[in-house]
Design a protein around this motif. Sequence first.
Motif, PDB file in Angstrom:
ATOM      1  N   LEU A   1       0.725  -1.085  -0.257  1.00  0.00           N
ATOM      2  CA  LEU A   1       0.293   0.056  -0.252  1.00  0.00           C
ATOM      3  C   LEU A   1       1.038   1.306   0.139  1.00  0.00           C
ATOM      4  CD1 LEU A   1      -2.922   1.697   0.009  1.00  0.00           C
ATOM      5  CD2 LEU A   1      -2.628   0.902   2.830  1.00  0.00           C
ATOM      6  N   TYR A   2       0.526   2.227  -0.700  1.00  0.00           N
ATOM      7  CA  TYR A   2       0.802   3.681  -1.172  1.00  0.00           C
ATOM      8  C   TYR A   2       2.697   3.509  -1.541  1.00  0.00           C
ATOM      9  CZ  TYR A   2      -1.895   4.361   3.418  1.00  0.00           C
ATOM     10  OH  TYR A   2      -3.207   4.491   4.234  1.00  0.00           O
ATOM     11  N   TRP A   3       2.533   2.095  -2.118  1.00  0.00           N
ATOM     12  CA  TRP A   3       3.642   2.319  -3.471  1.00  0.00           C
ATOM     13  C   TRP A   3       2.672   3.342  -5.259  1.00  0.00           C
ATOM     14  CZ3 TRP A   3       7.964  -1.605  -3.180  1.00  0.00           C
ATOM     15  CH2 TRP A   3       8.316  -1.912  -1.506  1.00  0.00           C
ATOM     16  N   GLN A   4       4.467   3.605  -4.975  1.00  0.00           N
ATOM     17  CA  GLN A   4       3.696   4.171  -6.804  1.00  0.00           C
ATOM     18  C   GLN A   4       5.483   3.985  -7.624  1.00  0.00           C
ATOM     19  OE1 GLN A   4       1.180   7.864  -5.949  1.00  0.00           O
ATOM     20  NE2 GLN A   4      -0.151   7.414  -8.066  1.00  0.00           N
TER      21      GLN A   4
ATOM     22  N   GLN B   1      11.009   5.002 -11.625  1.00  0.00           N
ATOM     23  CA  GLN B   1      10.937   5.118 -10.139  1.00  0.00           C
ATOM     24  C   GLN B   1       9.875   5.141  -8.657  1.00  0.00           C
ATOM     25  OE1 GLN B   1      13.890   6.340  -8.846  1.00  0.00           O
ATOM     26  NE2 GLN B   1      13.207   5.464  -6.945  1.00  0.00           N
ATOM     27  N   TRP B   2      10.378   4.130  -8.574  1.00  0.00           N
ATOM     28  CA  TRP B   2       9.549   3.587  -6.922  1.00  0.00           C
ATOM     29  C   TRP B   2       9.096   5.088  -5.936  1.00  0.00           C
ATOM     30  CZ3 TRP B   2       5.500   0.528  -7.092  1.00  0.00           C
ATOM     31  CH2 TRP B   2       5.959  -1.167  -7.876  1.00  0.00           C
ATOM     32  N   HIS B   3       7.718   5.566  -5.250  1.00  0.00           N
ATOM     33  CA  HIS B   3       7.439   6.099  -4.861  1.00  0.00           C
ATOM     34  C   HIS B   3       6.574   5.913  -4.005  1.00  0.00           C
ATOM     35  CE1 HIS B   3       8.999   9.040  -8.057  1.00  0.00           C
ATOM     36  NE2 HIS B   3       8.990   9.670  -7.168  1.00  0.00           N
ATOM     37  N   THR B   4       6.460   6.433  -2.349  1.00  0.00           N
ATOM     38  CA  THR B   4       5.594   6.039  -1.527  1.00  0.00           C
ATOM     39  C   THR B   4       5.080   7.314  -0.493  1.00  0.00           C
ATOM     40  OG1 THR B   4       5.253   4.951   0.495  1.00  0.00           O
ATOM     41  CG2 THR B   4       7.431   5.719   0.374  1.00  0.00           C
TER      42      THR B   4
ATOM     43  N   GLY C   1       4.547  12.246   5.780  1.00  0.00           N
ATOM     44  CA  GLY C   1       4.920  14.290   5.130  1.00  0.00           C
ATOM     45  C   GLY C   1       4.878  14.332   3.874  1.00  0.00           C
ATOM     46  N   GLY C   2       4.109  13.211   3.475  1.00  0.00           N
ATOM     47  CA  GLY C   2       3.978  13.417   2.325  1.00  0.00           C
ATOM     48  C   GLY C   2       4.688  12.964   1.168  1.00  0.00           C
ATOM     49  N   PRO C   3       4.221  12.433  -0.462  1.00  0.00           N
ATOM     50  CA  PRO C   3       4.789  11.587  -0.792  1.00  0.00           C
ATOM     51  C   PRO C   3       6.575  12.026  -0.969  1.00  0.00           C
ATOM     52  CG  PRO C   3       2.973  13.066  -2.009  1.00  0.00           C
ATOM     53  CD  PRO C   3       3.488  13.501  -0.971  1.00  0.00           C
ATOM     54  N   ARG C   4       6.870  10.703  -1.024  1.00  0.00           N
ATOM     55  CA  ARG C   4       8.148  10.377  -0.946  1.00  0.00           C
ATOM     56  C   ARG C   4       9.096   9.270  -2.062  1.00  0.00           C
ATOM     57  NH1 ARG C   4      10.367  10.064   5.143  1.00  0.00           N
ATOM     58  NH2 ARG C   4      10.321  12.044   5.614  1.00  0.00           N
ATOM     59  N   GLN C   5      10.389   9.954  -2.480  1.00  0.00           N
ATOM     60  CA  GLN C   5      11.077   8.769  -3.552  1.00  0.00           C
ATOM     61  C   GLN C   5      10.851   7.640  -2.166  1.00  0.00           C
ATOM     62  OE1 GLN C   5      14.317   9.196  -5.780  1.00  0.00           O
ATOM     63  NE2 GLN C   5      15.048   7.642  -5.564  1.00  0.00           N
ATOM     64  N   LEU C   6      10.723   6.746  -2.392  1.00  0.00           N
ATOM     65  CA  LEU C   6      10.777   5.303  -2.421  1.00  0.00           C
ATOM     66  C   LEU C   6      12.477   4.564  -1.285  1.00  0.00           C
ATOM     67  CD1 LEU C   6       9.281   2.707  -0.796  1.00  0.00           C
ATOM     68  CD2 LEU C   6      10.310   1.175  -2.903  1.00  0.00           C
ATOM     69  N   ARG C   7      12.456   4.828  -0.180  1.00  0.00           N
ATOM     70  CA  ARG C   7      14.257   4.761   0.271  1.00  0.00           C
ATOM     71  C   ARG C   7      13.734   3.095   0.666  1.00  0.00           C
ATOM     72  NH1 ARG C   7      16.035   8.280   5.167  1.00  0.00           N
ATOM     73  NH2 ARG C   7      17.760   6.914   5.396  1.00  0.00           N
ATOM     74  N   LEU C   8      15.284   1.875  -0.171  1.00  0.00           N
ATOM     75  CA  LEU C   8      15.371   0.999  -0.445  1.00  0.00           C
ATOM     76  C   LEU C   8      15.909   0.483   1.517  1.00  0.00           C
ATOM     77  CD1 LEU C   8      17.151   0.162  -3.596  1.00  0.00           C
ATOM     78  CD2 LEU C   8      14.054   0.659  -3.126  1.00  0.00           C
TER      79      LEU C   8
END
Length: 430
Positions: free
Chosen positions: A270-273, A278-281, A285-292
């Motif tokens: 859930l919340y991944w796009q 490029q994966w975001h979540t 704090g709002g949308p962010r780039q996914l931290r691996l």
Amino acid sequence: MRGDTSRSPVLDRRPDIDATVARFRDVRGTTERLAEPIPAEDQVVQSMADASPTKWHRAHTSWFFETFVLAPHLPGYQPFHPRFALLFNSYYQGAGPQYPRHLRGTLGRPTCDEIARYRRHVDSAVEHLFASHPDRLDDVTPLIEVGLEHERQHQELLLTDIKHALATHPLQPAYNDLSEAPHQEPMPLRWRSYSGGVYRIGHSDTLKTFAFDNERPRHGVFLEPFALADRLMTNGEVLNFIEDGGYDDPRWWLSAGWDLVQREGWRSPLYWQNIDEQWHTFTLGGPRQLRLDEPACHLSFFEADAYARWAGARLPTEAEWEVACAELPLHGNLLESKALHPRPAPEASSNALRQTFGDVWEWTASPYSPYPGFEPWSATLGEYNGKFMCNQFVLRGGSCLTATDHIRPTYRNFFPPQARWQCTGIRLAR
């Protein structure tokens, strides 16, 4: 259930009134501080049937004190509003009818200001009860403690529910500004082994500390030798599962999980796009780039179980988890850290498990069922936990939204296997 013959919440010590009043003020104040960044327009939003509006959480936790503490124990107490019991009773059939859960977001009234007055009314009455009726404190203090632990649960729900509401909004607004943890290379996964044998789990009344009825009684379990991963699974590791076709391969899935994934079209937590490769979540704090390097979060039991099978492992049982974590210190990325988001695993300083408390609730393979000899609390409070012991799975360890004074090694959280809007993740076992 044994109705009125089963156990009541018990305080196995003389009540420390000053400490109880101080904690009452702190917990009640924390709820209002958590709601403060949420404008009134957003406090009425209900983005799905499983979630509740912010102002409903604020009111329901007040109704709890009004119903179980004030009405039966404060002579002459007058409820703030005669119809609030209908609006803010959640599921206590013994306390009267409830407004339909899925329609809570249709309640424009009462306003947020009126809910604030309601909370002040209840707070004032509880403190008056303590000050004016010392003869009732032995009976009242255990109920106050239940109410405070109940409110801690709703503080976490308040945050996860508003996160879902904001994530589903086209503008994806932030709840608040959040700082990010420094980036780091994901820590190598290590295994911690444990001997088989008979162990004792569950809350011991000799500790003289609060526990819910579902944590009792302490009892023996037999475990085969087992091992647990020393940290939580990361976004990067779950991404490997995705890129290997994990969501498209029925080999890894329980039948009900596979049917759900196909029906809902799930292809990531859930919340991944995936935007432009490029994966975001979405975070509070709002949308962010996914931290691996961060722990994977917002996975259902079905997804956690499928990942574990794909990884050649399994989920731990709740008994294994408790045996491994019973003596570990109660610290981690919890609510007080103010991160409000999972953080990468700290460096390993020993062979001990990491991230056992905080970050994400850890799914276990254990269905939520009663311990041998379980006795629910008496009367209407007996509905708190016992009646949900069907079609749910146990989670352990707390999350980044759980208060430190609310979590303990014996704590049994539970959700249905399809739920994933809570901060839920994975620790492997074998």
